[in-house]
Design a protein around this motif. Structure first.
Motif, PDB file in Angstrom:
ATOM      1  N   PRO A  22      -0.415  -8.427  -2.490  1.00  0.00           N
ATOM      2  CA  PRO A  22      -0.168  -7.303  -3.395  1.00  0.00           C
ATOM      3  C   PRO A  22      -1.111  -6.124  -3.220  1.00  0.00           C
ATOM      4  CG  PRO A  22      -1.122  -9.142  -4.593  1.00  0.00           C
ATOM      5  CD  PRO A  22      -0.813  -9.649  -3.208  1.00  0.00           C
ATOM      6  N   GLY A  23      -2.151  -6.283  -2.430  1.00  0.00           N
ATOM      7  CA  GLY A  23      -2.983  -5.145  -2.053  1.00  0.00           C
ATOM      8  C   GLY A  23      -3.931  -4.656  -3.130  1.00  0.00           C
ATOM      9  N   PHE A  24      -4.782  -5.534  -3.614  1.00  0.00           N
ATOM     10  CA  PHE A  24      -5.786  -5.112  -4.588  1.00  0.00           C
ATOM     11  C   PHE A  24      -6.662  -4.012  -3.992  1.00  0.00           C
ATOM     12  CE2 PHE A  24      -4.606  -9.256  -6.243  1.00  0.00           C
ATOM     13  CZ  PHE A  24      -4.591  -9.033  -7.616  1.00  0.00           C
ATOM     14  N   GLY A  25      -6.785  -2.924  -4.718  1.00  0.00           N
ATOM     15  CA  GLY A  25      -7.631  -1.814  -4.269  1.00  0.00           C
ATOM     16  C   GLY A  25      -6.930  -0.792  -3.399  1.00  0.00           C
ATOM     17  N   PHE A  26      -5.693  -1.050  -3.035  1.00  0.00           N
ATOM     18  CA  PHE A  26      -4.953  -0.143  -2.161  1.00  0.00           C
ATOM     19  C   PHE A  26      -3.926   0.630  -2.984  1.00  0.00           C
ATOM     20  CE2 PHE A  26      -6.735  -3.205   0.688  1.00  0.00           C
ATOM     21  CZ  PHE A  26      -6.927  -2.543   1.889  1.00  0.00           C
ATOM     22  N   ALA A  27      -4.165   1.932  -3.155  1.00  0.00           N
ATOM     23  CA  ALA A  27      -3.296   2.786  -3.969  1.00  0.00           C
ATOM     24  C   ALA A  27      -3.172   2.241  -5.387  1.00  0.00           C
ATOM     25  CB  ALA A  27      -1.925   2.970  -3.316  1.00  0.00           C
ATOM     26  N   LYS A  28      -4.292   1.768  -5.923  1.00  0.00           N
ATOM     27  CA  LYS A  28      -4.316   1.247  -7.286  1.00  0.00           C
ATOM     28  C   LYS A  28      -5.647   1.597  -7.938  1.00  0.00           C
ATOM     29  CE  LYS A  28      -1.441  -2.498  -5.614  1.00  0.00           C
ATOM     30  NZ  LYS A  28      -1.525  -2.076  -4.203  1.00  0.00           N
ATOM     31  N   THR A  29      -5.596   1.984  -9.202  1.00  0.00           N
ATOM     32  CA  THR A  29      -6.815   2.256  -9.953  1.00  0.00           C
ATOM     33  C   THR A  29      -7.461   0.940 -10.362  1.00  0.00           C
ATOM     34  OG1 THR A  29      -5.696   2.252 -12.094  1.00  0.00           O
ATOM     35  CG2 THR A  29      -5.742   4.347 -10.882  1.00  0.00           C
ATOM     36  N   MET A  80       0.860  -1.177   0.000  1.00  0.00           N
ATOM     37  CA  MET A  80       0.000   0.000   0.000  1.00  0.00           C
ATOM     38  C   MET A  80       0.896   1.226   0.000  1.00  0.00           C
ATOM     39  SD  MET A  80      -2.873   1.249   2.801  1.00  0.00           S
ATOM     40  CE  MET A  80      -1.668   1.587   4.095  1.00  0.00           C
ATOM     41  N   ARG A  81       0.418   2.287  -0.568  1.00  0.00           N
ATOM     42  CA  ARG A  81       1.083   3.584  -0.427  1.00  0.00           C
ATOM     43  C   ARG A  81       0.215   4.474   0.445  1.00  0.00           C
ATOM     44  NH1 ARG A  81       2.811   5.205  -6.616  1.00  0.00           N
ATOM     45  NH2 ARG A  81       4.869   4.193  -6.656  1.00  0.00           N
ATOM     46  N   GLY A  82       0.866   5.271   1.298  1.00  0.00           N
ATOM     47  CA  GLY A  82       0.130   6.216   2.129  1.00  0.00           C
ATOM     48  C   GLY A  82      -0.701   5.541   3.189  1.00  0.00           C
ATOM     49  N   THR A  83      -1.906   6.054   3.389  1.00  0.00           N
ATOM     50  CA  THR A  83      -2.842   5.552   4.397  1.00  0.00           C
ATOM     51  C   THR A  83      -4.195   5.306   3.722  1.00  0.00           C
ATOM     52  OG1 THR A  83      -3.742   7.731   4.974  1.00  0.00           O
ATOM     53  CG2 THR A  83      -1.686   7.055   6.083  1.00  0.00           C
ATOM     54  N   PRO A  84      -5.119   4.623   4.414  1.00  0.00           N
ATOM     55  CA  PRO A  84      -6.451   4.472   3.817  1.00  0.00           C
ATOM     56  C   PRO A  84      -7.116   5.805   3.479  1.00  0.00           C
ATOM     57  CG  PRO A  84      -6.183   2.921   5.616  1.00  0.00           C
ATOM     58  CD  PRO A  84      -4.972   3.825   5.653  1.00  0.00           C
ATOM     59  N   GLN A  85      -6.715   6.845   4.190  1.00  0.00           N
ATOM     60  CA  GLN A  85      -7.318   8.148   3.954  1.00  0.00           C
ATOM     61  C   GLN A  85      -6.823   8.821   2.665  1.00  0.00           C
ATOM     62  OE1 GLN A  85      -6.110   7.208   7.090  1.00  0.00           O
ATOM     63  NE2 GLN A  85      -8.201   6.709   7.755  1.00  0.00           N
ATOM     64  N   ASN A  86      -5.601   8.512   2.228  1.00  0.00           N
ATOM     65  CA  ASN A  86      -5.069   9.211   1.048  1.00  0.00           C
ATOM     66  C   ASN A  86      -4.534   8.298  -0.046  1.00  0.00           C
ATOM     67  OD1 ASN A  86      -2.538   8.307   1.902  1.00  0.00           O
ATOM     68  ND2 ASN A  86      -1.843  10.291   2.638  1.00  0.00           N
ATOM     69  N   MET A  87      -4.647   6.983   0.126  1.00  0.00           N
ATOM     70  CA  MET A  87      -3.978   6.046  -0.783  1.00  0.00           C
ATOM     71  C   MET A  87      -4.452   6.163  -2.229  1.00  0.00           C
ATOM     72  SD  MET A  87      -5.704   2.477   0.459  1.00  0.00           S
ATOM     73  CE  MET A  87      -7.480   2.237   0.489  1.00  0.00           C
TER      74      MET A  87
END
Length: 276
Positions: A186-193, A143-150
């Motif tokens: 790999p974090g599907f949905g986290f800092a990804k379009t 993930m990049r950043g936090t849930p608030q800004n990812m």
């Protein structure tokens, strides 16, 4: 591949299913559904009876733009639930979905078995040292950043290459501290379009080069329901399709809301692979 959970060796050569139990009021799919002891225990029993190897408990919603929850409130939410589940189902292998080392330590002391950290130690400088101290399997997510800004941090030079580099650095940091069992997500949905999520899925087999168990969590996520122009509630069929693809591309653990259907995916893929 194996991991050691409370002295029990779990073989991940056959993919396993991790059932999700969100005890937050604002999770994107099941927020507020499990808010009393009876409903929590009923859901845990249902997931275990339908083949879940692990139950993942979270008290801090990590959906995009989720409300911030204080450390004290997170602990007050999750610790009684850990104790409730283990008092009633003592053999349960509980995974704790938290990025805070204090929550991790308290829940493991109460009998939980795994730490599932969306930040791979980047949101709490004490997380890796804590996991090394308590010696439990550690799921590290990209993930990049936090849930608030990812969702504003989706610019990559090369999506898969960048994620592999991220894991290489985080795994090295964990290994240097003596953390033995590492699982990557790999974090599907986290800092990804949406398009990046599908690119990631299409190239998922590349992560085999890391030689760590791979956890995939696409259950009822927006990459499914936005593509199908439906809702999270109606996204079970789409989830099953993507879980099947993830298994074919090397997933060791499926993290899901719908355990029965995911276990069926595993059984069918296993049957297919035996015959191939």
């Amino acid at each position: 591949m194996t991991i050691n959970c409370k002295g029990k060796i779990i073989d991940l050569s056959t993919p396993r299913v991790m059932g999700v139990l969100n005890i937050t009021p604002d999770s994107f799919y099941d927020g507020g559904m499990y808010k009393d002891e009876a409903s929590i225990l009923k859901q845990v029993e249902y997931m275990l009876n339908n083949g879940a190897t692990f139950i993942d408990v979270g008290a801090y919603s990590s959906r995009p733009n989720a409300d911030h929850v204080s450390e004290e409130e997170e602990l007050q939410r999750i610790l009684p639930i850990v104790k409730l589940i283990l008092n009633n189902f003592p053999e349960t292998l509980l995974s704790i979905d938290t990025f805070r080392s204090s929550i991790a330590k308290a829940c493991i002391a109460a009998g939980a078995a795994i730490i599932n950290d969306i930040s791979a130690g980047k949101l709490d400088d004490n997380m890796l040292t804590t996991v090394a101290e308590i010696q439990v399997p550690y799921i590290m997510m990209h993930m990049r950043g936090t849930p608030q800004n990812m969702q504003s941090l989706t610019n990559y030079e090369d999506l898969v290459k960048d994620i592999i580099f991220y894991f290489s650095e985080r795994i090295t940091a964990a290994r240097d501290l003596g953390i033995i069992d590492v699982i990557i997500d790999p974090g599907f949905g986290f800092a990804k379009t949406l398009e990046q999520n599908f690119e990631l899925l299409s190239k998922l087999e590349v992560f085999k080069m890391i030689e760590k168990p791979l956890l995939v969590g696409v259950s009822r996520k927006s990459m499914i329901y936005k593509t199908l122009e439906t809702t999270a509630k109606e996204a079970l069929n789409g989830t099953t399709v993507l879980n099947t693809i993830a298994l074919q591309k090397g997933a060791s653990i499926l993290r899901v809301h719908d355990v029965k259907e995911a276990v069926e995916c595993v059984k069918l893929i296993e049957k297919l692979e035996v015959r191939s």
